[in-house]
Design a protein around this motif. Sequence first.
Motif, PDB file in Angstrom:
ATOM      1  N   SER A  32      -6.166  -6.226  -1.015  1.00  0.00           N
ATOM      2  CA  SER A  32      -7.264  -5.606  -0.268  1.00  0.00           C
ATOM      3  C   SER A  32      -8.301  -6.649   0.132  1.00  0.00           C
ATOM      4  CB  SER A  32      -7.935  -4.537  -1.125  1.00  0.00           C
ATOM      5  OG  SER A  32      -9.131  -4.116  -0.526  1.00  0.00           O
ATOM      6  N   PRO A  33      -8.857  -6.517   1.304  1.00  0.00           N
ATOM      7  CA  PRO A  33      -9.932  -7.434   1.701  1.00  0.00           C
ATOM      8  C   PRO A  33     -11.192  -7.232   0.868  1.00  0.00           C
ATOM      9  CG  PRO A  33      -9.694  -5.672   3.312  1.00  0.00           C
ATOM     10  CD  PRO A  33      -8.543  -5.544   2.359  1.00  0.00           C
ATOM     11  N   LEU A  79      -6.208   9.176   2.495  1.00  0.00           N
ATOM     12  CA  LEU A  79      -5.941   7.868   3.114  1.00  0.00           C
ATOM     13  C   LEU A  79      -6.963   6.818   2.689  1.00  0.00           C
ATOM     14  CD1 LEU A  79      -5.035   8.814   6.766  1.00  0.00           C
ATOM     15  CD2 LEU A  79      -3.691   7.354   5.276  1.00  0.00           C
ATOM     16  N   LEU A  80      -8.114   7.262   2.282  1.00  0.00           N
ATOM     17  CA  LEU A  80      -9.183   6.316   1.990  1.00  0.00           C
ATOM     18  C   LEU A  80      -9.394   6.126   0.485  1.00  0.00           C
ATOM     19  CD1 LEU A  80     -11.740   7.356   4.742  1.00  0.00           C
ATOM     20  CD2 LEU A  80     -10.027   5.558   4.797  1.00  0.00           C
ATOM     21  N   GLU A 100      -1.521   7.760  -2.205  1.00  0.00           N
ATOM     22  CA  GLU A 100      -2.577   8.069  -1.257  1.00  0.00           C
ATOM     23  C   GLU A 100      -2.060   8.587   0.071  1.00  0.00           C
ATOM     24  OE1 GLU A 100      -3.509   3.820   0.860  1.00  0.00           O
ATOM     25  OE2 GLU A 100      -4.460   4.326  -1.010  1.00  0.00           O
ATOM     26  N   GLU A 140      -8.370   3.816  -1.335  1.00  0.00           N
ATOM     27  CA  GLU A 140      -8.742   2.420  -1.581  1.00  0.00           C
ATOM     28  C   GLU A 140     -10.245   2.232  -1.412  1.00  0.00           C
ATOM     29  OE1 GLU A 140      -6.581  -0.307   0.858  1.00  0.00           O
ATOM     30  OE2 GLU A 140      -8.062  -1.894   0.620  1.00  0.00           O
ATOM     31  N   GLU A 141     -10.768   2.777  -0.333  1.00  0.00           N
ATOM     32  CA  GLU A 141     -12.189   2.655  -0.050  1.00  0.00           C
ATOM     33  C   GLU A 141     -13.024   3.372  -1.115  1.00  0.00           C
ATOM     34  OE1 GLU A 141     -15.477   1.410   1.458  1.00  0.00           O
ATOM     35  OE2 GLU A 141     -13.551   0.804   2.254  1.00  0.00           O
ATOM     36  N   GLU A 165       0.803  -1.206   0.000  1.00  0.00           N
ATOM     37  CA  GLU A 165       0.000   0.000   0.000  1.00  0.00           C
ATOM     38  C   GLU A 165       0.843   1.266   0.000  1.00  0.00           C
ATOM     39  OE1 GLU A 165      -3.814  -0.760   2.247  1.00  0.00           O
ATOM     40  OE2 GLU A 165      -2.359  -1.868   3.387  1.00  0.00           O
TER      41      GLU A 165
END
Lengths: 193, 259
Positions: free
Chosen positions: B248-249, B212-213, B130, B215-216, B126
């Motif tokens: 990523s989960p 930071l998010l 970001e 990915e989300e 990661e």
Amino acid sequence: MCPADAEQGVAHPESSPGDAAADAQRLETIYRRHHAFVWRSLRRLGVPDAALDDAVQDVFLVVVRRLDAFEERAAITSWLFGIALRIARVHRRKQGRRDRLLQAVAHQGEPQPHPSPSAKSEATQLLHRLLDELDEDKRAVFILAELERFSAPEIGAALDLNVNTVYTRLRAARQTMDKAVRRHRARERRVKP
Amino acid sequence: MSDLDELVSASVADDVPPSGAQERTWQQLTGRVAAGAPAPIDWHPPVTEGAAATAGSAGAGAPIGSSASWVIKVLVVVVGVGGAGALAYGTLWGEGSEPAPKTAVAEVASQTPPQRPDEQPVAPPEEDEEMAGEAQEPAAVPSPPPTPEGRATTRGARPAAKRRAPRAEPDRPVFASEIELVADAQRALKRGQPRRALRILDRHGTEFPGGLLTEEVMASRVLTLCELGRVDKARAAAERFVNKYPASPQVDRVRGACR
């Protein structure tokens, strides 16, 4: 999820939908259970002591944000370390900028010492200084293997590495650290014969 | 025992948080969450009235509306009964209750010859844009926890989140604002408002460049595009997501989004 996590009440107990009390308990349970782990991981990853509390909060804010994600993980500690690794980068970068600014303002060649609200023993100070000499990849593996006693698969899960890479990085990290400790001891002997 | 092993042993025994750090940080954390970080259980099933009523009673009368975020519910439970709860948890989950050390890989590593001496080019975990920039770094001093009513007021004042300069709200962590934006998008998606969700997600790149998010946000975008029936775009976005965050989960969720 590892058995240890399940025993510690961290396991997601299939709470009923919208069970706010259970969610709150999960959050606080995770926090109480793993605060120390997150705190020392961040410190070992190079977060300055003055920023540790904030960094710990940042990690758990991410946990809050993604509370459901960890149940898909092998172990919550692996997940937490992965988050801590990212948060530590932010704080190290921030500290680096602060140091450069202070140097520019003070017109001094040496970086300013950081305030240190939590005392470190001589051994811990030395270890952290030596850890600073490792690159982040090896540093993370060394911390998890040597200091947290994670198994290789757990480290692989935390850092998204295969087991061979874990061992390779650990050997390299140990070699670097071994040399650094020997150099340090030799200097000590020269200073204090 | 080598010098390094001695050093490690000495440090492990010493490397513990100072007294009171856990409780102090917990209070600050709950304060930051209350100040605008809607802890997101958007992936949980919706709250039933029965569960909300239970939480409401646990919160000593604090209001929990049907649209209350998870964070409000958590705060009602954690902060609302915090006086007794903090003490109880402090007893139950003291810092001394860390897990016992696990099986050591260190010894194995020192004995096991490398099966493959060359290190594989594994993608660094990661590490990407970001994390760049100071703009998304949280404020050093967290705001005191407002009441759930205060939280509702904060949401009403969301135009403040349009600011480019985090200094516009010096007492509000930028990261918390970023979390709130993503939570808003996910709430919109859950309420069947994918267009609104997409508009919110589109703001992320400009308001929180390198957030930071990320990915989300990327994962949510895939789900949103699926909801809008833009399957081709969703698949392309899913591919980008998987390439960028292979560990990523959410990979499975993203891959199966349009099925």
